[in-house]
Write an enzyme that holds these catalytic residues in place. Sequence first.
Site, PDB file in Angstrom:
ATOM      1  N   ASP B 147     -40.942  55.447  -2.929  1.00 43.84           N
ATOM      2  CA  ASP B 147     -40.776  56.473  -3.960  1.00 43.84           C
ATOM      3  C   ASP B 147     -41.005  57.890  -3.460  1.00 43.84           C
ATOM      4  O   ASP B 147     -41.149  58.798  -4.254  1.00 43.84           O
ATOM      5  CB  ASP B 147     -41.697  56.163  -5.142  1.00 43.84           C
ATOM      6  CG  ASP B 147     -43.158  56.281  -4.770  1.00 43.84           C
ATOM      7  OD1 ASP B 147     -43.475  56.162  -3.569  1.00 43.84           O
ATOM      8  OD2 ASP B 147     -43.974  56.529  -5.666  1.00 43.84           O
ATOM      9  N   GLU B 148     -41.071  58.090  -2.152  1.00 39.03           N
ATOM     10  CA  GLU B 148     -41.171  59.474  -1.679  1.00 39.03           C
ATOM     11  C   GLU B 148     -40.490  59.632  -0.333  1.00 39.03           C
ATOM     12  O   GLU B 148     -40.378  58.673   0.431  1.00 39.03           O
ATOM     13  CB  GLU B 148     -42.631  59.946  -1.615  1.00 39.03           C
ATOM     14  CG  GLU B 148     -43.512  59.088  -0.760  1.00 39.03           C
ATOM     15  CD  GLU B 148     -44.920  59.672  -0.611  1.00 39.03           C
ATOM     16  OE1 GLU B 148     -45.061  60.900  -0.482  1.00 39.03           O
ATOM     17  OE2 GLU B 148     -45.873  58.882  -0.598  1.00 39.03           O
TER      18      GLU B 148
END
EC number: 2.7.7.7
Lengths: 372, 437
Positions: B147-148
Site C-alpha cells: 500500500d505504499e
Amino acid sequence: MKVTVERTALLRALGHVHRVVERRNTIPILSNLLLRAADGALNLKATDLDLEVTEAVAAETAQAGATTVPAYVLYDIVRKLPDGSQVSLESAGDGAQMLIRAGRSRFTLQALPESDFPDIAPGDLPHRFTAPAADIKRLIDKTQFAISTEETRYYLNGIYLHAAAGNGETTLRAVATDGHRLARVDVAAPAGCEGMPGVIVPRKAVAEIQKLLDGVDGEAVIELSASKIRLSIGPVVLTSKLIDGAFPDYQRVIPAGNDKVMVVELAEFTPAVDRVSTISSERGRAVKLSLQEGKLTLSVTNPDSGSAVEEISVDYEGEPLDVGFNARYLLDIAAQLDGDTAFFKLADAGSPTIVQDREGAPALYVLMPMRV
Amino acid sequence: MPHQSIASFGLCRDCLGRTPPPPPPGRRWRCRACGGPRVVTHPELDQLTIAHIDCDAFYASVEKRDRPELADQPVIIGGGKRGVVSTACYVARMSGVRSAMPMFQALKLCPDAVVIRPDMARYVAVGRQIRAMMRELTPLVEPLSIDEAFLDLAGTERLHHGSPAESLARLAQRIETEVGVTVSVGLSYNKFLAKVASDLDKPRGFSVIGQAEAVAFLGPKPVSLIHGVGAVARKNLESRGYRLISDLRAASPATLASLFGKEGLRLSQLAHGVDHRKVTPERPTKSISAETTLEEDIADLTSLEPLLWRLCEKVSSRLKAANLATAGVTLKLKTADFRLVTRTRAGFPPTQLARRLYEPAHALLQQECAAHRGRQAWRLLGVGASDLKPGEDADQGDLADQTARRDASAEHAIDALRSRFGDKAVFRGISLRHKRP
C-alpha cells in the site's frame, strides 16, 4: 595419581589425542583429558561425545590413579618443555589439582574428577578385520574431498564404508558425495570384512583417522557394529559413533552408458583448467569443455570481467560435445588421480560424467555438469 | 500545509486547476474555479519530483469500501483474539487504537470495534490495481509494501501535460474514484523527505517539503522521525545528547561516524536533508516468508507440526508464483514473553517444494523444542526462505538425490488440482492433525 613419563613419548601421544577436544566447550569436563596411571603405563583419553581417542604411553607409575585436566593447556605445556626431559604428573590438593614437574619447571593445573569424564560406551563390536594402514589411508585420501558439509542431508557428512561384491571379487569400498561429485574407491577386501554392515563414518572421525595413519606402516584393526566404529593402530585406539542414516544408492547414479571417451594428459589439463578459471568472478564458476576430434577447448566467459580460452590436444573420437563443469570440482578430482592421464567418459551436456585414472581403475569419480 | 507565503499559484486538488495567488491574510484560500478548500501551494511546487504515496488505513479502507454499512464504525483488521492490530480505521484510531497493538488492548480501548480477519488476497489485488495506476505515470515506481510506494516523476511533465504535483493530484483523485480508497501524497526532492511529507497530512493529504525549508523543517523534529531509528537507536542517540535532528546536524559527520559508524554518516546526511538514494523500480526479492501468531501459546512439537506445514505450503506457493527457489530456510519463533528466536539452515539444493522446505524447518523446530525439553511455549511461528535462486534451478536432483524431479512433479500436480478445485481439494494429512488435548 603419581607418574613419570618421558616428554617425547608424552608429546606424541598428546598430539594424537588432544585434537579431539573441541576448542570451545560449554561443558567444562569436555575440555579436559582423562589421565589414568596404571601398571607401567599412562593412559590418555579425549572425547567430544561422538568421537574418542585413547593412547597408552610407557610410564613409571609410583601411585595408580586418575584425573582430568584441560587438554590444550597440558599439550602446550608439554610441547614447550625441553626435549629429553622427564615429566612428572601428580594429583594434588585432594584431587582438585594436578602438579606437573619437569626439570626446574612446575605447573599446577585445575583438575576435575575422573568420575565426571564421559564414556562413549562402544558396546558390542561384532565385526572385526585387519587391513594395511596404507589401504585405509588411501580410502580416505581419495574420497574425503567429496564429503558434504550440508546439514540437511546429514547422511552425506561422512564416508560410506562397506564391503562391495562385483566381478566375482569382494572389495572394501569407500564412497563420498555432496551431490555434485561422487568419489568411489576400492581396496582389496581384508579377511573378515565380508559380513560388515555398510556404515557412514563422520567427517571429523575421518579426518582424525587420516592424521593417525599419516606415515604409519603396518596394520590397522577395525571393529564395528551398526552404530560404532573402532580403529586401533599400535597404542592408539579411536572410537567413533557412526552417522545414523541411509546412504543413497550411489550405484544408480554412476552412469553405465557413457560412450564418449576422452583421455587427456594431466600435466596439460590441470594447469589449463586452473588458468582459464582465473577469469570467473566467484569460485565455482563453470568452465566449458568443448570437445572435437583430437581437441579440447576450455573456455570461461564472465560478463563482468572477460573471457578465457585454451586449447589442448586430447584423445577423442566421438561427436563434438560441449559440457560445463565447476572448475574447482574438476581440479579436486584431477588432484586425486594417480597416473599421468585422466580418463573421461561422457554422455551429453546434461548427464553425469565419469573420471578415472584409466578404464576400470579402482578409483572412480562422478561429476555433475553445470549449465554453460 | 507548510509555507504558503510566496507561492505564485495554488493547485486545486478537487478540480485540478491552477488558482491565482493567495488571498489577503485572514481569509481562507479557496479555489477560484470550483470553490474547493483543498488547495496546495508551495514555492517549489513545480520543481519537486520525488513522491511517496501511502494508502490511508489501507486494509480497513478496502473493507469499508466493500461493506458500506461499516463506513462510520470503528473497524480493526487483525488476526484472532490473540493477534495484533494490523490496521485500524480512522474512527478506531480516535479511541487510541494503533497498528501493532495487541488485540486485547485495542478492544479495551474501543470495545465496539468491528474486528475483521485480514483477507490478504483481496488487499493484494487492490494494491496491484493502485500500483498499475502509478506505473501509468512513471516507470520509476518503487513499492515499499502493498500500500505504499516511491515515485520519481522527473521528466514526465510533457508526457502528462503538467508538473509532477499536478500528475500526483490527478492520480490521487483517480485512485479515490476508481478504486475507492484514499491516499496521502508526500512530494519532495528526495525519498527521505517525501516519506516524511506523506505522513504530515494524513488521511487524504498532500504535503510538500521543498529544498529551501527542509533543514529548518527537520531541525525541531525528534531523531525518531528518521526511518531506521527505532526505540533502541533513539535511546542510544538521546543518551549521547542527540534528541532532535538539529542536534545531529550540529555534530560533524566525523563525530557521528566515530560514534555510530556507517549509520552515523547516514544520520548526518539525512539531518541535512540529504538523501541520494534513487527510486529503483524493481528490488530483487531477497527472502520470502510467512508467519502466524498462534491462537494460544504452544510448546508441544506435535501440535506445532501442522502449523509449520501450512507455513511451508504458503512459502512454497509464493516461491512458485515468483519462479524462485531457495537454498536457505529460517525458522522464526517468539516465546510467550516476546523473545525472538531465529534459526537458519542453509546450503541445501535449491527447492520450491513445500515438502522440501518442511524438512529443514522441521529439523530446526525439533531441535529448538528439544533444547527446551518441550517446555518452552511459543506464541509465534514463522518460516522464511532466503538465499533465493532462479526457479529453473529448483529441484533438479543431484547425485545424492534421485527423487527431486518426482517429488516436484507430484507437488505440481497437487498444485494444479488445487488451483482448479480449491485448496481443500487435496491436502496432506499432517495439516488435518489436531492439537493433542
